[in-house]
Structure formats: C-alpha cells, structure tokens
Design a protein around this motif. Structure first.
Motif, PDB file in Angstrom:
ATOM      1  N   UNK A  57       0.848  -1.181   0.000  1.00 33.50           N
ATOM      2  CA  UNK A  57       0.000   0.000   0.000  1.00 33.50           C
ATOM      3  C   UNK A  57       0.887   1.236   0.000  1.00 33.50           C
ATOM      4  N   UNK A  58       0.531   2.235  -0.801  1.00 30.89           N
ATOM      5  CA  UNK A  58       1.225   3.509  -0.716  1.00 30.89           C
ATOM      6  C   UNK A  58       0.217   4.580  -0.292  1.00 30.89           C
ATOM      7  N   UNK A  59       0.599   5.373   0.709  1.00 31.19           N
ATOM      8  CA  UNK A  59      -0.250   6.475   1.170  1.00 31.19           C
ATOM      9  C   UNK A  59       0.421   7.777   0.770  1.00 31.19           C
ATOM     10  N   UNK A  60      -0.283   8.612   0.013  1.00 37.36           N
ATOM     11  CA  UNK A  60       0.306   9.896  -0.363  1.00 37.36           C
ATOM     12  C   UNK A  60      -0.724  11.015  -0.203  1.00 37.36           C
ATOM     13  N   UNK A  68       1.828  -7.327   4.624  1.00 38.26           N
ATOM     14  CA  UNK A  68       1.556  -6.057   3.955  1.00 38.26           C
ATOM     15  C   UNK A  68       2.731  -5.104   4.153  1.00 38.26           C
ATOM     16  N   UNK A  69       3.093  -4.399   3.086  1.00 40.40           N
ATOM     17  CA  UNK A  69       4.019  -3.280   3.233  1.00 40.40           C
ATOM     18  C   UNK A  69       3.165  -2.025   3.137  1.00 40.40           C
ATOM     19  N   UNK A  70       3.231  -1.181   4.167  1.00 40.68           N
ATOM     20  CA  UNK A  70       2.410   0.024   4.220  1.00 40.68           C
ATOM     21  C   UNK A  70       3.348   1.220   4.192  1.00 40.68           C
ATOM     22  N   UNK A  71       3.346   1.952   3.072  1.00 41.17           N
ATOM     23  CA  UNK A  71       4.376   2.960   2.844  1.00 41.17           C
ATOM     24  C   UNK A  71       3.805   4.358   2.681  1.00 41.17           C
ATOM     25  N   UNK A  72       4.320   5.263   3.489  1.00 45.27           N
ATOM     26  CA  UNK A  72       3.978   6.679   3.327  1.00 45.27           C
ATOM     27  C   UNK A  72       4.931   7.247   2.287  1.00 45.27           C
ATOM     28  N   UNK A  73       4.406   7.883   1.243  1.00 46.91           N
ATOM     29  CA  UNK A  73       5.278   8.392   0.187  1.00 46.91           C
ATOM     30  C   UNK A  73       4.957   9.850  -0.144  1.00 46.91           C
ATOM     31  N   UNK A  74       5.990  10.646  -0.154  1.00 45.81           N
ATOM     32  CA  UNK A  74       5.905  12.062  -0.499  1.00 45.81           C
ATOM     33  C   UNK A  74       5.303  12.232  -1.904  1.00 45.81           C
TER      34      UNK A  74
END
Lengths: 242, 468
Positions: free
Chosen positions: B56-59, B113-119
C-alpha cells in the motif's frame, strides 16, 4: 479615504501575495489615513480610475487564463487609470499579464493586456530563490529582498526596470534587471510578500497615492525594527551589504 | 546475478548504516537506502514484490504519516505482519531503508503487507518501482511550493504516475476535488471515503482554498458545504463533475473532551469510530485508514476498535510539563496545518505564551511566503488570551513581521535568535500554558532542548492537531 482594489483575491492567491494589500492598508491605518479595501471578483465591472491603489497578484496557469479573459473586457479603463498615475503593484503573473504577450514553448503567443511594453517567454527551467534588488525611489537608493519563483522570462522594451539585481535572477536571469516601472505602476517577480518587509517601498507607494488624490503626502515614520531585521538578515545571507 | 547484486547492495547498506551510527551522524533513515540504490537500483522492486498480501502507498499533502501509522496499527492488530517506513522517511531512499531494515541477511522479507507513506513529489518514481496494489490519497494542499512548482504540477505528476499502473486499487478522499478527479484521470477503480459536512466541522482557512475551479473542465466549482479548506460537498456546473458518493460515509461527528467520534455507513452496515484526538482533520486520517483496511477484508468493528488507543507519532503533538505548566509542541508546515494549530490555540481559555520557530531549509520549503496564507488575523481580536509571541528560527524576524501585520501589538512580539533562550522565554513566560509551533527542521532541535527542561507527559498527547 484611500480606496484599494484587490484584484481577484479568490483567484490570484499564490505565495501569500495578499500580504501586500495587508501591508499597504496597515501602514495607512497606523498613520490614521483612512483606507478601504474593495475585493474585485470575476465578472465585476471595475472602474479603475476611481481607485487609489490596485494590487494584481499571480495565480497558477489555469487561473491566469481566466482572469486574462475577464480583464481584457475592461482593459481600456485600466489603461486610462495607469496613464493617469494610478498606483499599481503587479506581482509575477499579474506583471506578465500587463505586458504584450506570453510566448509558449511551441512558439504560440498568448496576448497580454498590452498596457506595458514588455513581453515574456516561457523558460525551460523555473527561476527560484531569494533575491536582493536595488531600487531608486525619489532619488534615494534602497535594497529590497524577496523570493522569486517563475517559469517565464520577461524582457523590457519601452519601460524602465524596477531595479537592478544584486543577488538572484530577476526578470530573465541574464540582464540583471528586476521588475518594471511605468509612471506609478510597479511590477515585480518578488514574492515574500514584497511590501511587508520592504516598508520604504510601501510608504513610497502610499505617498504617491496620497499625492495623486491631492491629499497631504507627508509620511510619518513608523517603528520598522522587525521589518529592517528581516530584510537585513536576508541581505546578509545573500552577501549583499546593507 | 540479480540475487548477488541484491546481497551486495543490502550488505553494503547495512555496513554504511552501522558506520554512520558509530560516527553519530543522523538517524540513518535515508543513508542505507541511498547506498543500496546506488549499487543496485532494482532492489526496491525486489523487496516490494515480496509482501505476501499486498503493498500500500499512502500519499497526499497532509495526514500521510498519521494515516499510514493508523493503517499499520489496524492491519497489525488484525494479526498480519506489517512493514512500515519510519516517520517522515518518505522519499525513495527512506522507503528503501525500511525494506533493508526488515530483510534478513539473504534479502528475504517476512511480511503480509508493506504500508508505505510516500511524499507526493517522490510518488512517481516510487510507484513505478513498487507497483503498489493499493494507493491511498488523502488531500492536496499547497506545501513547499518552491520544491514542486505549483500545486497543479504535483497533482498532474501523481495522476500520470497512477495512469502508468495496472490493476492498482485506489482509496480516495471524495471531499477533495483535486483527489476525487484521480479515478477519471488514471482509469483505475476507486473506493471513496467522505465526511458529511456538519456542525463539528470548521470553516477556517476559506481564504486559501486550493480548488476554486473544476480540475476537469476549469469552470467555477460550487459548494453546498465545506469541511475545511477545499474539502466539502462540491459540484461543477460546467461538466457535472461532483463529489462522488462515498462508499465509506462518515456523519454525526462530535468532539467530547479529547475524543472525536462519528458514525460510518458502509454498504448495509453502520459502525462507530472513535479516536483519541481533536479535530476533523484527524478524523479524516482515521476514516482513510479504516476504509482502506476494510477493502482488505478487515472487519469494520475490529478496524475501528484498533484506533481507540491510537498513539500519535512523536513530535506531532507532544505534551510536556514544565514545573506544573502544560507545554504543547506541534509541527507546522503549511497554511492548512497552521490554521488548524491556531484553532487549537483559540480553543484554550487560559493565558498563553506562544513560540514559533520558522526555518527555511530545503525540507521546510525555502519560500516562507506561505506564512502570509495562514489566517493569523484571527489573533487580533483574541489578543487578551496571549501573553507573548516569541519568534525564533532562521526566519524569526519574518515571523515577527507577519504577526505585526496580522494586528498583534508589537510589544507582545519578540525575536530570539538563540533557540534555547527562546524556549526559556516561552516556558517561563507569564501565561498558564505554552504552545511551541515549529517547522520541520526546527522541530527536532526545539524538542531536544525542551525535553531537557520539561517532563514529557505520556499517553495524553492528543490535544493538538496532527497535521502530517
């Protein structure tokens, strides 16, 4: 009563430029000069000659196109007012708009309002960073600071620059000129915003507005120690002597 | 061959990290990733392919860290193994570092799950390598404009990056037109979350709304109601683009003390969501996290329950005690976040000292003109509850100018270029409470000095808005 027109505050609200209107009005109020702000929006009919100070800021490309269409309807009134000595501050997109045209990378020319003899070319790289400029106001040289962030490169033909770049890019990064000045219209790329931390320029514009109105144009000095410190710190950082 | 490159990159990165820790240089959240990517650029793809159930990517501009941490907490409490990148390390190097830290010696990961905050600006490059299964987008506000160019450019870059993906599921904020347009722009399927505007929602910051125009056709957007900034119930009369019907619809929100709660309708179900934090912006983050978890088949009640004890990330809204006086520390990094922080100040009925630390390093945004888009004007009519404003940081004097033109009397404003002296003046001022507001690179030095002078109060750190 000084009447201030803030052009399309809803549209042209990038980079805190509304601070320029705040600085103009606060510095009037602190001196007990009555002042009133009129916020003009899209579709409003504006009688420019009736105002004492006009502020035009910058917007993103899409907003810029919208306002250009709206303003061109009333370009005659604006032109007459500027010729008559209306005090104007136009920043960034507002500055470009007063010129002849903006040339896109594909060579297409988007016409400006054609009031000032200058034009802008879209550049390949945005010019971004802190800037110091030397400006001459009523025979006195002052150093102003601000922050530029523009993709267009502006070239002056028949008008004078606002000042000479001491550090930074200015109009186009090549001729060391920053902004433009025609009668009482001041144009600049400097955000920051420009007027709050450069009070000598603000006061000069207030004085011109009072003079045009036939009011007493003497300006009582104010305590500007915060402004001077902010300005001085930046000049120091840019390696420019105060 | 590929495996040898992975191991070479991994081991060198680990060695570099150990070396940098020994030398005491930084927290090492980007160096290992930087080293590994130099040696083998394909390493991120190698890692990302290993999460068993999804990446998952959170932006978005605001709420990335909080949403990401909340989502990780929910998934974790549902019994899955989760990998997260550490707070703020949201560029490609930070994301890579997170994987390097979790991998075993042979480059293998053990995570569901890989949960990633991305700029936002790093999103295109990271997405192209990670191929996320799900992308969550919170909101788009102006933030550090000089780094990205104008907001339109940033949004366009994210839309283009999504367009290049295949089969990725989107979880989008229905209330932000700039976010809601992404389904059409990307051709990917989206689930929407949204919050019905109501009495608990604020109208602060209307002056700096980002989206006045339809992002699809350019006509003026009409709003039935706003939550804050440009988030609300919008409709374009030009092309008919409107707030999508949220799949996860929050309503009946209310603040009770330090708890913010509301109800959520999803399909035929209705469940309560309660978080130990103030403000509608935090609720948005919780709603985003819960909605995303439900799309992973986590039970709604389990998801909501996991957030009852949510502890915010360090530095975002820390509470300290200085000789019995409450001291609150908060990050401020853009107009929307700063307006929310001011709303929290105005919520207090006691006399306050306020320290504002403004830096203009690259991570803060080199252009500080955004301070003029913050509605400091609200302070003018509320002066009696403020004892002093202490300005510090590299642009301290500019902050003083801003407050002065907002109508704060000059005698209530002071400039202290020395951070420690500024903090001393703020905590020992005449107020009954002290607020410290700092930009990104000013936050850590302020926090370090404050921690020596005041006692950190654990578990009760939620009464300031989290803005990232």
């Amino acid at each position: 009563m000084l009447k201030v027109c803030h052009l399309y505050p809803d549209l042209l609200n990038l980079y805190g430029d509304r601070g320029n209107v705040l600085a103009f009005t606060r510095r009037c109020s602190w001196r007990h000069i009555p002042v009133q702000v009129y916020q003009a929006n899209l579709g409003d009919k504006i009688d420019f000659e009736n105002f004492d100070f006009l502020f035009i800021g910058g917007g993103s490309d899409r907003e810029q196109t919208l306002l250009a269409a709206d303003l061109s309807r009333q370009v005659d009134s604006l032109k007459r007012a500027i010729e008559d000595g209306l005090v104007v501050l136009a920043i960034c997109g507002g500055y470009q708009l007063l010129g002849q045209y903006y040339q896109m990378p594909d060579g297409r020319k988007i016409p400006g309002l054609g009031i000032l003899d200058l034009h802008t070319h879209s550049g390949s790289k945005r010019l971004i960073g802190n800037v110091a400029v030397e400006i001459e106001l009523a025979g006195k040289k002052i150093k102003v600071t601000g922050f530029e962030n523009h993709g267009g490169k502006t070239f002056l033909n028949g008008v004078a620059p606002l000042g000479q770049v001491l550090s930074g890019n200015g109009n186009n990064g090549t001729d060391h000129q920053e902004g433009a000045r025609y009668k009482n219209a001041f144009c600049s790329y400097l955000h920051g915003p420009l007027l709050p931390k450069n009070p000598a320029l603000t006061d000069h514009m207030i004085s011109l507005a009072l003079e045009r109105k036939g009011m007493d144009s003497t300006i009582v000095p104010l305590d500007d120690s915060f402004e001077e410190e902010a300005n001085g710190k930046m000049l120091e950082r840019l390696g420019v002597r105060r | 061959m590929r495996w040898i490159m992975v191991l070479l990159a991994l081991w060198t990165a680990r060695a570099a990290q150990r070396l940098s820790l020994t030398l005491g240089k930084g927290k090492g959240s980007s160096l290992p990733g930087m080293v590994a990517l130099k040696i083998y650029p394909g390493i991120l793809r190698w890692f990302a392919g290993q999460s068993r159930l999804g990446t998952v990517m959170v932006t978005g501009t605001n709420g990335k860290t909080t949403t990401n941490n909340m989502l990780a907490q929910i998934i974790n409490s549902s019994g899955y193994k989760v990998l997260v990148n550490s707070e703020g390390a949201n560029l490609i190097t930070g994301v890579t570092t997170a994987f390097i830290r979790s991998a075993n010696l042979w480059g293998k990961l053990d995570c569901d799950y890989a949960v990633l905050e991305v700029d936002e600006a790093a999103f295109p490059t990271v997405a192209a390598r990670v191929h996320p299964d799900t992308v969550v987008v919170t909101n788009f506000f102006r933030d550090q404009l000089d780094r990205y160019g104008e907001l339109d450019t940033t949004v366009g870059m994210v839309a283009q990056a999504l367009n290049n993906l295949n089969g990725t599921k989107l979880v989008l904020n229905a209330d932000d037109p700039l976010v809601a347009q992404l389904e059409q722009k990307s051709g990917l399927k989206a689930q929407y979350y949204g919050l019905d505007p109501g009495s608990e929602t604020t109208h602060v910051g209307a002056e700096t709304r980002e989206a006045k125009f339809c992002p699809l056709c350019g006509a003026l957007l009409n709003y039935k109601a706003y939550n804050y900034s440009q988030l609300g119930d919008f409709k374009c009369h030009g092309c008919g683009f409107e707030r999508p019907q949220p799949h996860f619809r929050a309503h009946s929100m209310r603040q009770t003390g330090d708890l913010f709660q509301g109800e959520i309708d999803w399909q035929t179900r209705n469940f309560g969501l309660k978080i130990p934090a103030r403000g509608v912006y935090n609720f948005y983050n919780a709603l985003a996290a819960v909605s995303t978890a439900i799309t992973f088949n986590v039970d709604p009640d389990t998801a909501a329950h996991a957030l009852v004890s949510y502890a915010p990330a360090v530095g975002r809204m820390d509470r300290f005690d200085y000789q019995g006086k409450p001291v609150l520390l908060n990050l401020v990094k853009n107009p929307t976040g700063f307006n929310q922080a001011l709303a929290a100040l105005l919520n207090q009925d006691t006399l306050q000292d306020v320290l504002v630390a403004i830096n203009d390093n690259a991570a803060d945004g080199r252009d500080i003109s955004w301070l003029w888009d913050v509605d400091f004007e609200v302070l003018e009519e509320n002066q009696p509850r403020f004892n002093n404003f202490i300005c510090t940081g590299k642009r301290a004097a500019e902050m003083a100018v801003r407050l002065k033109y907002a109508g704060v009397p000059a005698e209530k404003i002071s400039i202290h270029n020395n951070t420690e002296r500024a903090i001393d003046a703020a905590v020992s001022g005449g107020g009954k409470m002290t607020f410290l507001l700092a930009t990104y690179t000013a936050l850590w030095p302020v926090e370090a000095i404050l921690a020596k002078k005041a006692k950190r109060v654990e578990g009760d750190a939620e009464s300031m808005p989290s803005v990232s």
